[in-house]
Design an enzyme around this catalytic site. Structure first.
Site, PDB file in Angstrom:
ATOM      1  N   CYS A  21       0.781  -1.248   0.000  1.00 40.54           N
ATOM      2  CA  CYS A  21       0.000   0.000   0.000  1.00 40.54           C
ATOM      3  C   CYS A  21       0.809   1.292   0.000  1.00 40.54           C
ATOM      4  CB  CYS A  21      -0.949   0.005   1.188  1.00 40.54           C
ATOM      5  SG  CYS A  21      -2.386  -1.023   0.910  1.00 40.54           S
TER       6      CYS A  21
HETATM    7  N1  NAD Z   1      -4.166  -4.986   1.150  1.00 39.28           N
HETATM    8  C1  NAD Z   1      -4.172  -4.018   2.060  1.00 39.28           C
HETATM    9  O1  NAD Z   1      -3.482  -4.074   3.069  1.00 39.28           O
HETATM   10  C2  NAD Z   1      -5.077  -2.811   1.884  1.00 39.28           C
HETATM   11  C3  NAD Z   1      -5.314  -1.984   2.977  1.00 39.28           C
HETATM   12  C4  NAD Z   1      -6.162  -0.893   2.829  1.00 39.28           C
HETATM   13  C5  NAD Z   1      -6.718  -0.621   1.583  1.00 39.28           C
HETATM   14  N2  NAD Z   1      -6.446  -1.423   0.516  1.00 39.28           N
HETATM   15  C6  NAD Z   1      -7.084  -1.119  -0.769  1.00 39.28           C
HETATM   16  O2  NAD Z   1      -8.221  -1.966  -0.911  1.00 39.28           O
HETATM   17  C7  NAD Z   1      -8.407  -2.318  -2.286  1.00 39.28           C
HETATM   18  C8  NAD Z   1      -8.404  -3.818  -2.444  1.00 39.28           C
HETATM   19  O3  NAD Z   1      -7.137  -4.290  -2.077  1.00 39.28           O
HETATM   20  P1  NAD Z   1      -6.862  -5.832  -1.802  1.00 39.28           P
HETATM   21  O4  NAD Z   1      -5.479  -5.898  -1.262  1.00 39.28           O
HETATM   22  O5  NAD Z   1      -7.994  -6.402  -1.056  1.00 39.28           O
HETATM   23  O6  NAD Z   1      -6.875  -6.369  -3.315  1.00 39.28           O
HETATM   24  P2  NAD Z   1      -6.831  -7.912  -3.804  1.00 39.28           P
HETATM   25  O7  NAD Z   1      -6.158  -7.867  -5.112  1.00 39.28           O
HETATM   26  O8  NAD Z   1      -6.324  -8.775  -2.706  1.00 39.28           O
HETATM   27  O9  NAD Z   1      -8.369  -8.275  -4.003  1.00 39.28           O
HETATM   28  C9  NAD Z   1      -9.175  -7.768  -5.020  1.00 39.28           C
HETATM   29  C10 NAD Z   1     -10.173  -8.862  -5.394  1.00 39.28           C
HETATM   30  O10 NAD Z   1     -11.160  -8.298  -6.248  1.00 39.28           O
HETATM   31  C11 NAD Z   1     -11.523  -9.284  -7.202  1.00 39.28           C
HETATM   32  N3  NAD Z   1     -12.180  -8.584  -8.308  1.00 39.28           N
HETATM   33  C12 NAD Z   1     -11.645  -7.743  -9.207  1.00 39.28           C
HETATM   34  N4  NAD Z   1     -12.599  -7.276 -10.039  1.00 39.28           N
HETATM   35  C13 NAD Z   1     -13.773  -7.823  -9.647  1.00 39.28           C
HETATM   36  C14 NAD Z   1     -15.116  -7.722 -10.095  1.00 39.28           C
HETATM   37  N5  NAD Z   1     -15.449  -6.936 -11.123  1.00 39.28           N
HETATM   38  N6  NAD Z   1     -16.068  -8.433  -9.469  1.00 39.28           N
HETATM   39  C15 NAD Z   1     -15.740  -9.233  -8.427  1.00 39.28           C
HETATM   40  N7  NAD Z   1     -14.478  -9.365  -7.943  1.00 39.28           N
HETATM   41  C16 NAD Z   1     -13.509  -8.667  -8.544  1.00 39.28           C
HETATM   42  C17 NAD Z   1     -10.214  -9.976  -7.533  1.00 39.28           C
HETATM   43  O11 NAD Z   1     -10.421 -11.255  -8.098  1.00 39.28           O
HETATM   44  C18 NAD Z   1      -9.559 -10.036  -6.146  1.00 39.28           C
HETATM   45  O12 NAD Z   1      -9.874 -11.241  -5.467  1.00 39.28           O
HETATM   46  C19 NAD Z   1      -7.307  -1.594  -3.047  1.00 39.28           C
HETATM   47  O13 NAD Z   1      -7.789  -0.368  -3.480  1.00 39.28           O
HETATM   48  C20 NAD Z   1      -6.235  -1.385  -1.996  1.00 39.28           C
HETATM   49  O14 NAD Z   1      -5.399  -0.297  -2.282  1.00 39.28           O
HETATM   50  C21 NAD Z   1      -5.657  -2.532   0.646  1.00 39.28           C
END
Ligand code: NAD
Length: 331
Positions: free
Chosen positions: A279
């Site tokens: 992040c």
């Molecule tokens: N990982 C962290 O620590 C963290 C912390 C705070 C905020 N964020 C933010 O949260 C968001 C998500 O991050 P993450 O780490 O959970 O991502 P990730 O890549 O782990 O998960 C995203 C998921 O969304 C799914 N996806 C994508 N398009 C889709 C659709 N149209 N319909 C259904 N599913 C779909 C993917 O298959 C995947 O499983 C990002 O914007 C990230 O910056 C992440």
């Protein structure tokens, strides 16, 4: 409440499992069939302390995973969009968020009752109102503020301790286009008692997330710049320098009973290898790129990134100055 969450990754799945834990009925939607199957078997597709225990407790009752976005959205009162927002080198890639917004909008068509759509993904300021909202209106044929509300609820969890961070948050930031949206989100978070909850507009909620990460990154690069000078000067130990700095009353407070309490922020005021993870680098780069595009360059944060990029090499150079060879060296 009945909730649907689009994207069962770190943020979506942890949020879904924790929302189920506090009593909500949750459908986690993902395009990845393997992820969906694993979740429905009570297996965590990612390693997060406590996540599998929550899945085992709630899958089959209050929690399920599905690929059927439309059915999940239509059966719920509120939909969170928690898909990825990678940085493509120039700007944040909103492709997944756009697709999710179109799909959610299409699912809302002719629903006949009010629904709330909440962006949980980290998105640059303006995205929820200027990108997600019009896509929802176009795909649903409905009007934001009338047929559905649009909110923004950034997530502050840390990978590895995400379940703890979600269940024991330091704050809950609730952005909304209107009072009705904010009130609905406040209901979703009502089980989290005694947590400071901050209601604001969507753009401010988006900016709070970036600013929270940017300030931590800035402290890390600041500490490393100081550490690099200490190393160059010789005879001055940055660890001791920072210990001396941490003792300032701004960082260490004396309580009424005489106990000394050091603020956790001091852990970002120590020299080291720089910041990494999924992040911090991505979010700071995205904010700088967004500032540039908006005609407001951010030279301080740009330098924070540049210092961080060079820091691993700096650490190797320091080690090379101190040891005849790095081969086999454990630090
Ligand atoms: N990982 C962290 O620590 C963290 C912390 C705070 C905020 N964020 C933010 O949260 C968001 C998500 O991050 P993450 O780490 O959970 O991502 P990730 O890549 O782990 O998960 C995203 C998921 O969304 C799914 N996806 C994508 N398009 C889709 C659709 N149209 N319909 C259904 N599913 C779909 C993917 O298959 C995947 O499983 C990002 O914007 C990230 O910056 C992440």
């Amino acid at each position: 409440m009945k909730l649907s969450i689009i994207g069962a990754g770190y943020v979506g799945l942890v949020s879904g499992a924790c929302f189920a834990e506090v009593g909500h009925d949750v459908a986690c939607v993902d395009v990845d069939q393997n992820k969906v199957d694993r979740v429905n078997r009570g297996e965590a597709p990612i390693h997060e302390d406590g996540l599998e225990a929550l899945l085992r407790r709630h899958v089959g009752t209050r929690l399920r995973a599905t690929r059927d976005l439309a059915a999940a959205v239509r059966a719920s009162e509120m939909t969170f969009i928690a898909v990825g927002t990678p940085f493509d080198g120039k700007r944040i890639d909103l492709g997944y968020v756009r697709q999710a917004a179109r799909d959610v909008g299409a699912a809302l068509r002719d629903l006949g009752r009010y629904h709330v759509v909440v962006v949980k993904s980290t998105v640059v300021p303006g995205t929820t109102d200027d990108v997600v909202r019009p896509l929802l209106e176009e795909a649903s044929g409905g009007r934001a503020g009338v047929d559905f509300g649009v909110g923004m609820n950034p997530e502050f969890l840390t990978e590895g301790v995400a379940v703890r961070d979600f269940m024991e948050p330091d704050r809950i930031v609730i952005g909304g286009m209107d009072e009705r949206t904010i009130a609905a989100l406040a209901r979703a978070y009502a089980p989290f008692r005694n947590v400071p909850t901050f209601g604001t507009n969507n753009k401010t909620a988006e900016m709070i997330k970036y600013t929270s990460n940017a300030v931590l990154a800035t402290l890390i690069s600041f500490s490393n710049e100081v550490g690099n000078l200490c190393a160059r000067l010789g005879g001055v130990d940055v660890v001791e320098v920072m210990q001396g700095v941490h003792l300032a009353r701004y960082f260490t407070t004396t309580l009424a009973d005489g106990a000394r309490v050091t603020a956790p922020i001091t852990s970002f005021l120590d020299a080291g290898c720089g910041f990494g993870g999924s992040c911090l680098p991505k979010d700071v780069k995205a904010l700088v790129a967004h500032g540039e595009a908006a005609g407001q360059p951010m030279p301080l944060l740009d330098t924070v990134i540049q210092i961080n990029l060079k820091q691993p090499q700096r650490v190797i150079e320091m080690l090379e100055r101190s040891f005849a060879t790095l081969r086999g060296l454990k630090v």
